[in-house]
Design a protein around this motif. Structure first.
Motif: not given
Length: 270
Positions: A32, A36, A43
């Protein structure tokens, strides 16, 4: 194909589904962070995999190193797993992160003084809401074990009749059987009275949607840092240093190397 698609496909794979639940959570956290990460205004997960060059990979890794080299190395390892899955499934044609050299982490040598250990435990044990953090620290220190294994310890691991604990270490898969000191044993008996109705020895004290869960690897250090500061301890100390502290005390007490290795689960050295 966007990287997001490769990540989604990895999560549906047998390799991922066959991981232990705690390992899944760790991978999800690192992936994650990766997905991001902003690289040149976008991103990473929104990049087409064909547009992720070694240069983009290096820029990403440099960004992660701002969070700490150890953290960056965990993230890049998880990222490589995702891309290797993509290669096997023919979702991409190369792994740009394979060519990024990890930075070496400086080996920590910090140990706690006995006074600091006592101050921390006194602070943690003074409040029911922080008692379980104290007990995690207490067990990691006394048994020279990793915090991750302590926070996931279940009541089935505790043998109250023989006053021993059995631990299957998550990192090395070593089985260790250790005696429990009288002071720690008394704490565990009290803990069983308060939390013996569910499987974890030291869960978060407040249930989440009716379920008692362990502290996460990300939240535990944050709670511990607050306690350390309340106890007047140096910011240089980390909860993870307690395992090293316990091992160092064993060496200083003249405990044989073989016995120390059997406690720590190391096959060759400490």
């Amino acid at each position: 194909m966007k990287l997001e698609k490769v990540i989604t496909d990895y999560y549906s794979s047998y390799d991922y589904r066959n991981l232990r639940d705690e390992t899944k959570k760790q991978y999800e956290y690192f992936i994650n962070v990766m997905r991001n990460t902003q690289v040149e205004g976008k991103a990473l997960c929104q990049y087409n995999v064909t547009d992720i060059s070694t240069r983009v990979a290096k820029l990403s890794y440099n960004e992660w190193c701002e969070k700490g080299v150890s953290m960056a190395n965990h993230i890049i390892s998880a990222t490589r797993i995702v891309f290797n899955h993509g290669l096997r499934m023919e979702l991409c044609v190369l792994n740009p992160f394979a060519n990024v050299r990890k930075r070496a982490t400086e080996r920590r040598k910090t140990v706690w003084s006995r006074e600091y250990v006592e101050k921390f435990l006194e602070q943690a044990y003074s409040d029911f809401n922080t008692r379980n953090i104290g007990l995690i620290a207490h067990m990691a220190y006394e048994w020279c074990q990793r915090l991750g294994d302590m926070r996931l310890l279940e009541w089935d691991n505790i043998e109250f009749e023989t006053q021993t604990v059995h631990i299957e270490q998550s990192k090395r898969r070593a089985d260790v059987h250790l005696p429990i000191s009288d002071d720690l044993f008394d704490m565990l008996k009290q803990q069983e009275e308060d939390f013996g109705f569910q499987k974890y020895v030291v869960p978060r004290p407040n249930p989440i949607r009716g379920e008692y869960k362990p502290y996460s690897l990300q939240k535990l250090p944050l709670h511990a840092r607050k306690l350390m500061r309340e106890a007047g301890l140096s910011d240089e100390l980390r909860l993870s240093d307690l395992r090293r502290t316990g091992t160092t005390e064993m060496v200083e007490a003249g405990v044989g190397i073989g016995q120390i290795m059997s406690v720590t689960g190391h096959a060759k050295s400490i």
